[in-house]
Write a protein that holds these residues in place. Structure first.
Motif, PDB file in Angstrom:
ATOM      1  N   PHE A  96       4.003 -40.915 -28.728  1.00 52.53           N
ATOM      2  CA  PHE A  96       4.507 -40.920 -30.094  1.00 52.53           C
ATOM      3  C   PHE A  96       6.009 -40.701 -30.149  1.00 52.53           C
ATOM      4  CE2 PHE A  96       0.152 -40.901 -30.970  1.00 52.53           C
ATOM      5  CZ  PHE A  96      -0.013 -41.268 -32.290  1.00 52.53           C
ATOM      6  N   TYR A  97       6.594 -41.176 -31.239  1.00 53.08           N
ATOM      7  CA  TYR A  97       7.993 -40.922 -31.567  1.00 53.08           C
ATOM      8  C   TYR A  97       8.054 -39.680 -32.446  1.00 53.08           C
ATOM      9  CZ  TYR A  97       9.175 -45.611 -29.946  1.00 53.08           C
ATOM     10  OH  TYR A  97       9.358 -46.727 -29.175  1.00 53.08           O
ATOM     11  N   ILE A  98       9.219 -39.057 -32.467  1.00 49.54           N
ATOM     12  CA  ILE A  98       9.461 -37.886 -33.304  1.00 49.54           C
ATOM     13  C   ILE A  98      10.481 -38.281 -34.362  1.00 49.54           C
ATOM     14  CG2 ILE A  98      10.315 -35.511 -33.353  1.00 49.54           C
ATOM     15  CD1 ILE A  98       7.685 -35.857 -31.737  1.00 49.54           C
ATOM     16  N   ALA A  99      10.114 -38.118 -35.626  1.00 50.32           N
ATOM     17  CA  ALA A  99      11.006 -38.443 -36.738  1.00 50.32           C
ATOM     18  C   ALA A  99      11.543 -37.158 -37.356  1.00 50.32           C
ATOM     19  CB  ALA A  99      10.285 -39.272 -37.791  1.00 50.32           C
ATOM     20  N   ILE A 100      12.851 -37.083 -37.444  1.00 47.66           N
ATOM     21  CA  ILE A 100      13.530 -35.908 -37.973  1.00 47.66           C
ATOM     22  C   ILE A 100      14.025 -36.219 -39.378  1.00 47.66           C
ATOM     23  CG2 ILE A 100      15.428 -34.283 -37.619  1.00 47.66           C
ATOM     24  CD1 ILE A 100      13.341 -34.083 -35.389  1.00 47.66           C
ATOM     25  N   SER A 101      13.778 -35.287 -40.296  1.00 45.67           N
ATOM     26  CA  SER A 101      14.156 -35.461 -41.702  1.00 45.67           C
ATOM     27  C   SER A 101      15.389 -34.622 -42.042  1.00 45.67           C
ATOM     28  CB  SER A 101      12.992 -35.037 -42.596  1.00 45.67           C
ATOM     29  OG  SER A 101      12.870 -33.620 -42.575  1.00 45.67           O
ATOM     30  N   ALA A 130      11.920 -39.036 -48.542  1.00 43.71           N
ATOM     31  CA  ALA A 130      12.160 -39.089 -49.982  1.00 43.71           C
ATOM     32  C   ALA A 130      10.831 -39.160 -50.725  1.00 43.71           C
ATOM     33  CB  ALA A 130      13.027 -40.299 -50.321  1.00 43.71           C
ATOM     34  N   PRO A 131      10.720 -38.484 -51.830  1.00 42.47           N
ATOM     35  CA  PRO A 131      11.771 -37.845 -52.623  1.00 42.47           C
ATOM     36  C   PRO A 131      11.991 -36.366 -52.305  1.00 42.47           C
ATOM     37  CG  PRO A 131       9.746 -37.847 -53.894  1.00 42.47           C
ATOM     38  CD  PRO A 131       9.438 -38.516 -52.569  1.00 42.47           C
ATOM     39  N   TYR A 132      11.460 -35.912 -51.179  1.00 44.47           N
ATOM     40  CA  TYR A 132      11.538 -34.498 -50.831  1.00 44.47           C
ATOM     41  C   TYR A 132      12.597 -34.238 -49.765  1.00 44.47           C
ATOM     42  CZ  TYR A 132       6.998 -35.024 -53.006  1.00 44.47           C
ATOM     43  OH  TYR A 132       5.990 -35.361 -53.867  1.00 44.47           O
ATOM     44  N   LEU A 133      12.916 -32.975 -49.577  1.00 41.35           N
ATOM     45  CA  LEU A 133      13.715 -32.486 -48.454  1.00 41.35           C
ATOM     46  C   LEU A 133      15.070 -33.172 -48.309  1.00 41.35           C
ATOM     47  CD1 LEU A 133      10.761 -32.263 -45.925  1.00 41.35           C
ATOM     48  CD2 LEU A 133      11.754 -30.396 -47.270  1.00 41.35           C
ATOM     49  N   ALA A 134      15.781 -33.271 -49.395  1.00 42.89           N
ATOM     50  CA  ALA A 134      17.112 -33.877 -49.350  1.00 42.89           C
ATOM     51  C   ALA A 134      18.004 -33.094 -48.391  1.00 42.89           C
ATOM     52  CB  ALA A 134      17.739 -33.904 -50.737  1.00 42.89           C
ATOM     53  N   PHE A 138      22.883 -32.439 -50.443  1.00 44.22           N
ATOM     54  CA  PHE A 138      22.060 -32.728 -51.620  1.00 44.22           C
ATOM     55  C   PHE A 138      20.818 -31.848 -51.705  1.00 44.22           C
ATOM     56  CE2 PHE A 138      24.215 -36.587 -50.210  1.00 44.22           C
ATOM     57  CZ  PHE A 138      24.989 -36.845 -51.333  1.00 44.22           C
ATOM     58  N   ARG A 139      20.765 -30.833 -50.883  1.00 40.89           N
ATOM     59  CA  ARG A 139      19.581 -29.972 -50.830  1.00 40.89           C
ATOM     60  C   ARG A 139      19.223 -29.474 -52.225  1.00 40.89           C
ATOM     61  NH1 ARG A 139      18.245 -24.821 -46.877  1.00 40.89           N
ATOM     62  NH2 ARG A 139      16.074 -24.689 -47.530  1.00 40.89           N
ATOM     63  N   GLY A 140      17.921 -29.538 -52.527  1.00 47.19           N
ATOM     64  CA  GLY A 140      17.432 -29.098 -53.829  1.00 47.19           C
ATOM     65  C   GLY A 140      17.418 -30.198 -54.872  1.00 47.19           C
ATOM     66  N   LYS A 141      17.984 -31.333 -54.536  1.00 50.83           N
ATOM     67  CA  LYS A 141      17.992 -32.469 -55.449  1.00 50.83           C
ATOM     68  C   LYS A 141      16.962 -33.494 -54.988  1.00 50.83           C
ATOM     69  CE  LYS A 141      22.740 -32.030 -56.986  1.00 50.83           C
ATOM     70  NZ  LYS A 141      23.467 -31.052 -56.256  1.00 50.83           N
ATOM     71  N   LEU A 142      16.776 -34.521 -55.812  1.00 51.23           N
ATOM     72  CA  LEU A 142      15.864 -35.600 -55.470  1.00 51.23           C
ATOM     73  C   LEU A 142      16.424 -36.371 -54.281  1.00 51.23           C
ATOM     74  CD1 LEU A 142      13.214 -36.779 -56.601  1.00 51.23           C
ATOM     75  CD2 LEU A 142      14.625 -38.390 -57.878  1.00 51.23           C
TER      76      LEU A 142
END
Length: 175
Positions: A96-101, A130-134, A138-142
């Motif tokens: 598997f690949y690892i995706a970082i947000s 998206a739409p989480y974890l900006a 932009f943390r805390g925003k959409l």
């Protein structure tokens, strides 16, 4: 299973998922989740398409079911990865690949930063979730897909490589 296989054969379907286990939001029916995850893995194997795996507070079961069902035959992505390097190694061993947000940009996300430094460049992806974890700033925003650059910039900084090199590698990994 038959219906998933039929639908997954459409040429625009590139993967099975997002699928997986989430014991944070769904604590009361883990077996229900596990059976559906098994079905999704089986469908992915039948059509030869990768899995996009969600895991939240279910790491041991997620890895166990992936191994038991042979998810490594098709591989895929552990998306929005927030686990330790040891968990990443197990996922990598399964192909598997690892995706970082955007979490990697958070000051206290030391575990994610460690993984972002250590995942082999040819097995790394970036995402926004998206739409989480900006990401910061932009943390805390959409969140939105255009913010993926901030994720890539932070990972390039952590790895001490040019952004262009990271972008080229993660684009190739996606393809």
């Amino acid at each position: 299973l038959d219906e998933l296989v039929r639908l997954a054969q459409h040429p625009r379907v590139v993967a099975i998922g997002e699928t997986g286990l989430d014991y944070y939001w769904q604590k009361d029916q883990p077996e229900w989740q596990r059976e559906r995850f098994r079905t999704h893995i089986r469908a992915a194997k039948e059509v030869g398409k990768p899995l996009i795996v969600h895991n939240r507070e279910a790491t041991a079961d997620t890895l166990r079911l992936m191994a038991e069902e042979g998810a490594g035959e098709v591989g895929g992505v552990l998306h929005c990865f927030t686990e330790t390097w040891e968990v990443a190694e197990q996922a990598l061993a399964l192909g598997f690949y690892i995706a970082i947000s955007g979490i990697v940009t958070f000051k206290n996300a030391l575990i994610v930063k460690d993984v972002a430094r250590r995942v082999p460049l040819d097995r790394l992806l970036v995402e926004t979730d998206a739409p989480y974890l900006a990401p910061v700033p932009f943390r805390g925003k959409l969140n939105q897909p255009g913010y993926v650059r901030y994720v890539a910039e932070e990972i390039a900084r952590l790895r001490d490589i040019p952004l262009e090199a990271l972008a080229a590698a993660t684009t190739e990994n996606f393809l």
